[in-house]
Scaffold this active site. Structure first.
Site, PDB file in Angstrom:
ATOM      1  N   GLY A  71       0.918  -1.269  -0.043  1.00 52.85           N
ATOM      2  CA  GLY A  71      -0.029  -0.159  -0.186  1.00 52.85           C
ATOM      3  C   GLY A  71       0.937   1.363   0.082  1.00 52.85           C
ATOM      4  O   GLY A  71       0.520   2.278  -0.458  1.00 52.85           O
ATOM      5  N   ASN A 107      -7.649   4.241   8.795  1.00 51.01           N
ATOM      6  CA  ASN A 107      -7.020   3.128   9.617  1.00 51.01           C
ATOM      7  C   ASN A 107      -6.987   3.088  11.161  1.00 51.01           C
ATOM      8  O   ASN A 107      -7.091   2.126  11.850  1.00 51.01           O
ATOM      9  CB  ASN A 107      -5.648   2.773   9.172  1.00 51.01           C
ATOM     10  CG  ASN A 107      -4.868   4.124   9.115  1.00 51.01           C
ATOM     11  OD1 ASN A 107      -5.118   5.088   8.571  1.00 51.01           O
ATOM     12  ND2 ASN A 107      -3.757   3.962   9.854  1.00 51.01           N
ATOM     13  N   GLN A 130      -7.615  -0.029   3.656  1.00 46.20           N
ATOM     14  CA  GLN A 130      -8.498  -0.420   4.605  1.00 46.20           C
ATOM     15  C   GLN A 130      -9.994  -0.776   4.214  1.00 46.20           C
ATOM     16  O   GLN A 130     -10.693  -1.711   4.678  1.00 46.20           O
ATOM     17  CB  GLN A 130      -8.724   0.590   5.906  1.00 46.20           C
ATOM     18  CG  GLN A 130      -7.634   0.957   6.858  1.00 46.20           C
ATOM     19  CD  GLN A 130      -7.143  -0.382   7.455  1.00 46.20           C
ATOM     20  OE1 GLN A 130      -7.979  -1.073   7.886  1.00 46.20           O
ATOM     21  NE2 GLN A 130      -6.021  -0.416   7.889  1.00 46.20           N
ATOM     22  N   SER A 167      -3.667  -3.184  -0.625  1.00 46.38           N
ATOM     23  CA  SER A 167      -2.464  -3.896   0.096  1.00 46.38           C
ATOM     24  C   SER A 167      -3.280  -5.185   0.340  1.00 46.38           C
ATOM     25  O   SER A 167      -4.202  -5.569   1.351  1.00 46.38           O
ATOM     26  CB  SER A 167      -2.097  -3.212   1.308  1.00 46.38           C
ATOM     27  OG  SER A 167      -1.050  -3.889   1.904  1.00 46.38           O
ATOM     28  N   HIS A 203      -1.866  -7.491   2.730  1.00 40.02           N
ATOM     29  CA  HIS A 203      -1.981  -7.919   4.102  1.00 40.02           C
ATOM     30  C   HIS A 203      -2.924  -7.564   4.883  1.00 40.02           C
ATOM     31  O   HIS A 203      -2.919  -7.804   6.150  1.00 40.02           O
ATOM     32  CB  HIS A 203      -0.619  -7.865   4.667  1.00 40.02           C
ATOM     33  CG  HIS A 203      -0.064  -6.471   5.152  1.00 40.02           C
ATOM     34  ND1 HIS A 203      -0.365  -5.835   6.416  1.00 40.02           N
ATOM     35  CD2 HIS A 203       0.116  -5.266   4.407  1.00 40.02           C
ATOM     36  CE1 HIS A 203      -0.014  -4.835   6.605  1.00 40.02           C
ATOM     37  NE2 HIS A 203       0.277  -4.340   5.358  1.00 40.02           N
ATOM     38  N   THR A 263      11.501  -7.383 -11.320  1.00 39.79           N
ATOM     39  CA  THR A 263      10.958  -8.850 -11.473  1.00 39.79           C
ATOM     40  C   THR A 263       9.892  -9.188 -10.399  1.00 39.79           C
ATOM     41  O   THR A 263      10.009  -8.477  -9.196  1.00 39.79           O
ATOM     42  CB  THR A 263      12.087  -9.906 -11.256  1.00 39.79           C
ATOM     43  OG1 THR A 263      13.045  -9.592 -12.088  1.00 39.79           O
ATOM     44  CG2 THR A 263      11.518 -11.236 -11.325  1.00 39.79           C
ATOM     45  N   CYS A 290       2.101   1.884  12.704  1.00 39.36           N
ATOM     46  CA  CYS A 290       3.229   2.469  12.265  1.00 39.36           C
ATOM     47  C   CYS A 290       3.791   3.505  13.318  1.00 39.36           C
ATOM     48  O   CYS A 290       4.865   3.947  13.288  1.00 39.36           O
ATOM     49  CB  CYS A 290       3.084   2.974  11.197  1.00 39.36           C
ATOM     50  SG  CYS A 290       2.073   2.231  10.114  1.00 39.36           S
TER      51      CYS A 290
HETATM   52  C1  PLP Z   1      -1.611  -0.310   5.987  1.00 40.01           C
HETATM   53  C2  PLP Z   1      -1.970   1.052   5.370  1.00 40.01           C
HETATM   54  C3  PLP Z   1      -1.008   1.483   4.246  1.00 40.01           C
HETATM   55  C4  PLP Z   1       0.124   1.100   4.060  1.00 40.01           C
HETATM   56  O1  PLP Z   1       0.075  -0.466   3.411  1.00 40.01           O
HETATM   57  P1  PLP Z   1       1.215  -1.492   3.418  1.00 40.01           P
HETATM   58  O2  PLP Z   1       1.206  -2.459   2.577  1.00 40.01           O
HETATM   59  O3  PLP Z   1       1.522  -1.710   4.778  1.00 40.01           O
HETATM   60  O4  PLP Z   1       2.421  -0.812   3.106  1.00 40.01           O
HETATM   61  C5  PLP Z   1      -1.626   2.593   3.761  1.00 40.01           C
HETATM   62  N1  PLP Z   1      -2.664   3.106   3.946  1.00 40.01           N
HETATM   63  C6  PLP Z   1      -3.585   2.712   4.986  1.00 40.01           C
HETATM   64  C7  PLP Z   1      -4.915   3.233   5.094  1.00 40.01           C
HETATM   65  C8  PLP Z   1      -3.089   1.422   5.599  1.00 40.01           C
HETATM   66  O5  PLP Z   1      -4.252   1.262   6.492  1.00 40.01           O
END
Ligand code: PLP
Length: 381
Positions: free
Chosen positions: A70, A148, A176, A196, A198, A234, A322
């Site tokens: 993300g 988030n 999110q 993203s 995860h 890659t 973070c």
């Molecule tokens: C987690 C998050 C990101 C960052 O994504 P990553 O894949 O962890 O780098 C960016 N924006 C929001 C709103 C998030 O919750």
């Protein structure tokens, strides 16, 4: 000890099915750019994944660009738009993720101008503030789909419409939201959208940027001709396959799952209110992510509470992962008007749809007893 995971907005456990699918990809080592058999196999996996992801958000496969997550998607959208323009003005909100805010701050150092919109006490951006912030040379608006930390969902299609009227690019950090709420990029009318893996049961370190056909932004990562010459390097084949599979699973019955999760959120909230006096929910109660609760426990330091909860097997966080460890109160909670004190006394509980009511019952009891103990010490009831 029975561990209860209430930090799904920070990251979600890797889905078992996704994990298995990824393992099979690790076994085939081909580089998708190679012309021989193993390479072609990897290429096929990539193409299929791109189709899945595109379909899941209502895009064309040619509008999906895989990234390292993300953060990269946000950086690319914003820096890419800025480099393409060369100079000018950007509008964003004061409650964006740091992937957006710190990127904008860097652009300010390079001479771009950025307006950080205020939000109301529930975390909503107002369309009027956007209109008032517009300048002759505004070239980009970036507003997140859902926050988030507090879960507030923004009026994205209205903001997108406004941007379109003015011929301004609109980027939406939907990290999110994707995989948690039904979402269609065409219906929303966005030009760019970040996601993203995860955050919806996929692996870490892989994400995507949707770039609407015809949208001109500069490249961020230069090198080979991967991703149609727009994002070099890659490809993370196993990660991309994992992202697509996780999104497929998350999107299956997504509306039902969102309703169930919201119900669980309400159950937990009601339990906490029943057990603990002097607490407050932060965010917009009408327009909020189904799984996110941000809650202020008056007189209770979130850092100390989180340590106690961890010792009791409950994983939660203060706002964003973070910033945990930093002593600065959350920029989001400050922006919605919380006092420094209240901001430091707030935690985020974020649920997945497969958490059980028993777990939530137990979590509420643990939280209540820890809060009461801490208040006993501090004298606040
Ligand atoms: C987690 C998050 C990101 C960052 O994504 P990553 O894949 O962890 O780098 C960016 N924006 C929001 C709103 C998030 O919750």
């Amino acid at each position: 000890m029975n561990r209860i995971y209430l930090d799904n907005a920070a990251t979600m456990p890797l889905n078992e099915q996704v994990y298995k699918k990824m393992l099979s990809v690790f076994e085939s080592y081909g580089n998708p750019s190679s012309v021989y058999q193993t390479g072609r196999e990897a290429r096929k996996l990539l193409d299929k994944s791109r189709e899945h992801v595109a379909k899941a958000i209502g895009a064309l496969p040619s509008e999906i660009y895989f990234t390292s997550g993300g953060t990269e998607a946000d950086n690319w959208a914003i820096i890419g738009a800025a480099l393409e323009k060369g100079s000018g003005h950007i509008i964003t909100s004061s409650i964006e993720h740091h992937a957006v805010l710190h990127t904008c701050a860097q652009l300010e150092k390079m001479g771009f101008e950025v307006s950080y919109l205020p939000v109301d006490s529930s975390g909503l951006v107002s369309l009027e503030d956007i209109t008032n912030a517009l300048k002759e040379d505004t070239f980009l608006i970036s507003v997140m789909y859902a926050n988030n930390e507090i879960g507030t969902i923004q009026p994205i299609s209205e903001i997108a419409k406004k941007a379109q009227e003015k011929g301004i690019l609109f980027h939406c950090d939907a990290v999110q939201a994707v995989g948690h709420l039904p979402l269609d990029v065409k219906a929303l009318g966005v030009d760019m959208l970040s996601l993203s893996a995860h955050k919806f049961g996929g692996p870490k370190g892989v994400g995507a940027l949707y770039i609407k056909k015809g949208t001109k932004i500069a490249n961020l990562i230069n090198g080979g001709a991967q991703e149609r010459g727009r994002r070099a390097g890659t490809e993370n084949v196993a990660g991309i396959v994992g992202l697509a599979e996780a999104l497929r699973i998350a999107n299956d019955g997504i509306e039902q799952k969102a309703l169930e999760t919201a119900k669980k959120r309400e159950y937990l909230t009601d339990r906490l209110f029943g057990l603990i006096p002097n607490i407050k929910i932060n965010g917009n109660l009408e327009s909020r992510l189904p799984g996110v609760i941000n809650i202020t426990f008056k007189g209770v330091s979130s850092q100390a509470l989180l340590i106690r909860l961890d010792r009791c097997g409950v994983a939660a966080s203060a706002g964003s992962a973070c910033t945990s460890g930093s002593l600065e109160p959350s920029h989001v909670l400050k922006a919605i008007g919380l006092s420094e004190e209240d901001a430091k006394n707030s935690i985020r509980l974020s649920l997945s749809n497969n958490i059980s009511e028993e777990e939530l019952y137990e979590a509420a009891n643990i939280i209540a007893s820890q809060v009461q103990e801490m208040r006993g010490v501090s004298g606040v009831k």
